[in-house]
Design a protein around this motif. Sequence first.
Motif, PDB file in Angstrom:
ATOM      1  N   VAL A   1       0.839  -1.200   0.000  1.00 40.85           N
ATOM      2  CA  VAL A   1       0.000   0.000   0.000  1.00 40.85           C
ATOM      3  C   VAL A   1       0.872   1.246   0.000  1.00 40.85           C
ATOM      4  CG1 VAL A   1      -1.744   1.301   1.280  1.00 40.85           C
ATOM      5  CG2 VAL A   1      -1.854  -1.196   1.228  1.00 40.85           C
ATOM      6  N   LYS A   2       0.653   2.111  -0.976  1.00 37.90           N
ATOM      7  CA  LYS A   2       1.306   3.421  -1.002  1.00 37.90           C
ATOM      8  C   LYS A   2       0.502   4.375  -0.121  1.00 37.90           C
ATOM      9  CE  LYS A   2       0.390   6.217  -4.392  1.00 37.90           C
ATOM     10  NZ  LYS A   2       0.314   6.863  -5.719  1.00 37.90           N
ATOM     11  N   THR A   3       1.152   5.014   0.838  1.00 38.92           N
ATOM     12  CA  THR A   3       0.470   5.947   1.725  1.00 38.92           C
ATOM     13  C   THR A   3       0.048   7.197   0.956  1.00 38.92           C
ATOM     14  OG1 THR A   3       1.697   5.157   3.646  1.00 38.92           O
ATOM     15  CG2 THR A   3       0.707   7.352   3.805  1.00 38.92           C
ATOM     16  N   VAL A   4      -1.229   7.554   1.087  1.00 38.59           N
ATOM     17  CA  VAL A   4      -1.769   8.756   0.445  1.00 38.59           C
ATOM     18  C   VAL A   4      -2.057   9.829   1.488  1.00 38.59           C
ATOM     19  CG1 VAL A   4      -3.661   9.699  -0.932  1.00 38.59           C
ATOM     20  CG2 VAL A   4      -2.706   7.450  -1.491  1.00 38.59           C
ATOM     21  N   TYR A   5      -2.785   9.463   2.554  1.00 35.06           N
ATOM     22  CA  TYR A   5      -3.106  10.401   3.641  1.00 35.06           C
ATOM     23  C   TYR A   5      -2.799   9.740   4.978  1.00 35.06           C
ATOM     24  CZ  TYR A   5      -5.939  13.128   0.289  1.00 35.06           C
ATOM     25  OH  TYR A   5      -6.374  13.880  -0.780  1.00 35.06           O
ATOM     26  N   ILE A   6      -2.270  10.531   5.913  1.00 37.20           N
ATOM     27  CA  ILE A   6      -2.025  10.081   7.280  1.00 37.20           C
ATOM     28  C   ILE A   6      -2.871  10.928   8.227  1.00 37.20           C
ATOM     29  CG2 ILE A   6      -0.338   9.909   9.151  1.00 37.20           C
ATOM     30  CD1 ILE A   6       1.827   9.514   7.025  1.00 37.20           C
ATOM     31  N   SER A   7      -3.567  10.275   9.144  1.00 37.43           N
ATOM     32  CA  SER A   7      -4.333  10.977  10.171  1.00 37.43           C
ATOM     33  C   SER A   7      -3.443  11.273  11.370  1.00 37.43           C
ATOM     34  CB  SER A   7      -5.521  10.111  10.620  1.00 37.43           C
ATOM     35  OG  SER A   7      -6.222  10.717  11.681  1.00 37.43           O
ATOM     36  N   VAL A   8      -3.410  12.547  11.787  1.00 39.94           N
ATOM     37  CA  VAL A   8      -2.733  12.893  13.042  1.00 39.94           C
ATOM     38  C   VAL A   8      -3.806  13.305  14.046  1.00 39.94           C
ATOM     39  CG1 VAL A   8      -0.505  13.466  12.050  1.00 39.94           C
ATOM     40  CG2 VAL A   8      -2.240  15.228  12.155  1.00 39.94           C
ATOM     41  N   ASP A   9      -3.735  12.713  15.253  1.00 34.85           N
ATOM     42  CA  ASP A   9      -4.825  12.829  16.229  1.00 34.85           C
ATOM     43  C   ASP A   9      -4.284  13.064  17.632  1.00 34.85           C
ATOM     44  OD1 ASP A   9      -7.183  11.701  14.453  1.00 34.85           O
ATOM     45  OD2 ASP A   9      -5.524  10.301  14.210  1.00 34.85           O
ATOM     46  N   PRO A  10      -5.025  13.814  18.462  1.00 36.42           N
ATOM     47  CA  PRO A  10      -4.561  14.054  19.824  1.00 36.42           C
ATOM     48  C   PRO A  10      -4.342  12.789  20.647  1.00 36.42           C
ATOM     49  CG  PRO A  10      -6.305  15.610  19.248  1.00 36.42           C
ATOM     50  CD  PRO A  10      -6.242  14.601  18.134  1.00 36.42           C
ATOM     51  N   TYR A  11      -5.169  11.742  20.425  1.00 39.47           N
ATOM     52  CA  TYR A  11      -5.049  10.546  21.257  1.00 39.47           C
ATOM     53  C   TYR A  11      -3.682   9.861  21.096  1.00 39.47           C
ATOM     54  CZ  TYR A  11      -5.378   6.943  17.614  1.00 39.47           C
ATOM     55  OH  TYR A  11      -5.110   6.119  16.554  1.00 39.47           O
ATOM     56  N   LEU A  12      -3.005  10.138  19.997  1.00 41.83           N
ATOM     57  CA  LEU A  12      -1.684   9.545  19.795  1.00 41.83           C
ATOM     58  C   LEU A  12      -0.702   9.980  20.873  1.00 41.83           C
ATOM     59  CD1 LEU A  12      -1.410  10.046  15.920  1.00 41.83           C
ATOM     60  CD2 LEU A  12      -1.969   7.919  17.115  1.00 41.83           C
ATOM     61  N   ARG A  13      -0.929  11.184  21.442  1.00 46.57           N
ATOM     62  CA  ARG A  13      -0.044  11.663  22.512  1.00 46.57           C
ATOM     63  C   ARG A  13      -0.078  10.715  23.700  1.00 46.57           C
ATOM     64  NH1 ARG A  13       2.794  12.050  25.893  1.00 46.57           N
ATOM     65  NH2 ARG A  13       3.673  13.824  27.027  1.00 46.57           N
ATOM     66  N   GLY A  14      -1.260  10.222  24.058  1.00 44.94           N
ATOM     67  CA  GLY A  14      -1.367   9.297  25.188  1.00 44.94           C
ATOM     68  C   GLY A  14      -0.630   7.998  24.950  1.00 44.94           C
ATOM     69  N   ARG A  15      -0.583   7.561  23.720  1.00 45.99           N
ATOM     70  CA  ARG A  15       0.098   6.300  23.390  1.00 45.99           C
ATOM     71  C   ARG A  15       1.616   6.444  23.431  1.00 45.99           C
ATOM     72  NH1 ARG A  15      -1.887   2.937  18.442  1.00 45.99           N
ATOM     73  NH2 ARG A  15      -0.651   1.420  19.633  1.00 45.99           N
ATOM     74  N   MET A  16       2.089   7.666  23.575  1.00 46.02           N
ATOM     75  CA  MET A  16       3.530   7.885  23.674  1.00 46.02           C
ATOM     76  C   MET A  16       4.023   7.746  25.112  1.00 46.02           C
ATOM     77  SD  MET A  16       3.852  10.977  20.908  1.00 46.02           S
ATOM     78  CE  MET A  16       3.264  10.688  19.226  1.00 46.02           C
TER      79      MET A  16
END
Length: 337
Positions: A40-55
């Motif tokens: 799969v060639k990446t076309v769009y990436i979602s950036v989301d606030p919840y990703l901060r918690g997963r860090m």
Amino acid sequence: MRIMQKQIKLINRPKGTPTKDDFKMISGPIESASDGEVVVKTVYISVDPYLRGRMNDTKSYIPPFALNEMITSGVIGQVIQSNSSLFDKGDVVLGALPWQEYSVVKENAVRKIDHQMAPASAYLSVLGMTGLTAYFGLLDIGKPKEGETVVVSGAAGAVGSIVGQIAKLKGAHVVGIAGSEEKVKYLIDELRFDAAINYKTQNVAQALREACPNGIDVYFENVGGEISDAIFPLLNNFARIPVCGAISSYNNEQADVGPRVQGYLIKTSSLMQGFTVGNYSARFGEGAKELATWLKEGKLKYEETITEGFDHTIDAFLDLFNGANLGKAIVKVADIE
């Protein structure tokens, strides 16, 4: 010679607000698909606030990211090689994929989307997780009734903007809270909110009293902190509070401390319930169908803040924490061919 691609890894647990030093862009090979897999060639990436918690390396509803491994989020991509009977070359797909330019995934890790019905990026916003979060959080927990007052924090964001519009469709008096005059104007002029408050320039408690003369029946919580503190004294009996997020505290290094809520909840017999969209996975089809119908009928509007280029993925993520985005924040990596 192997063809290389760019990838983004988490290399530090952020302390407070993340910085570019917490991430590393590297090069890695593009692999080939085995049986039952697609490239799969990446076309769009979602950036989301919840990703901060997963860090953070803490227990949550979803495992934390491992250090020195790639970050994953919602990705729209296009199949460029298929060893699967389910997909053809050129199919546009959606999945939770790594932050890299190409991914090799098993056929059950992605699903095909119809980008003729709506722009592909919409499947990361109004027709994706953020739209479904708004739909189920508001309607299943908030249960707004005609004539009631609904207040939404983070109202110009990907979730909040859809929450407010659905509440209007249900006949509610809708008040949004946002962080700029541009966003306030957008909420009132474009989304037809009944009132909007700029928390950076207004006294939120006073502005809420003026905008909610009949009290508050539903508060859709995206922010937490002092904004929420101003809500509780205005709750009506049997108010409902869907708790979707608390972005004001995501980068706090110390525990968040504020007024205690128990007394307000007891005095008004209010319901305050946290949730994640994953709780409703068995009903995603129902929500997606309703959202798509409203979108087609012109009853829903949505905005996307699109950052161009894979190299700017980290910038787009960090911008979430200074309120730079209007609607859904998305990175465009490539064109659909």
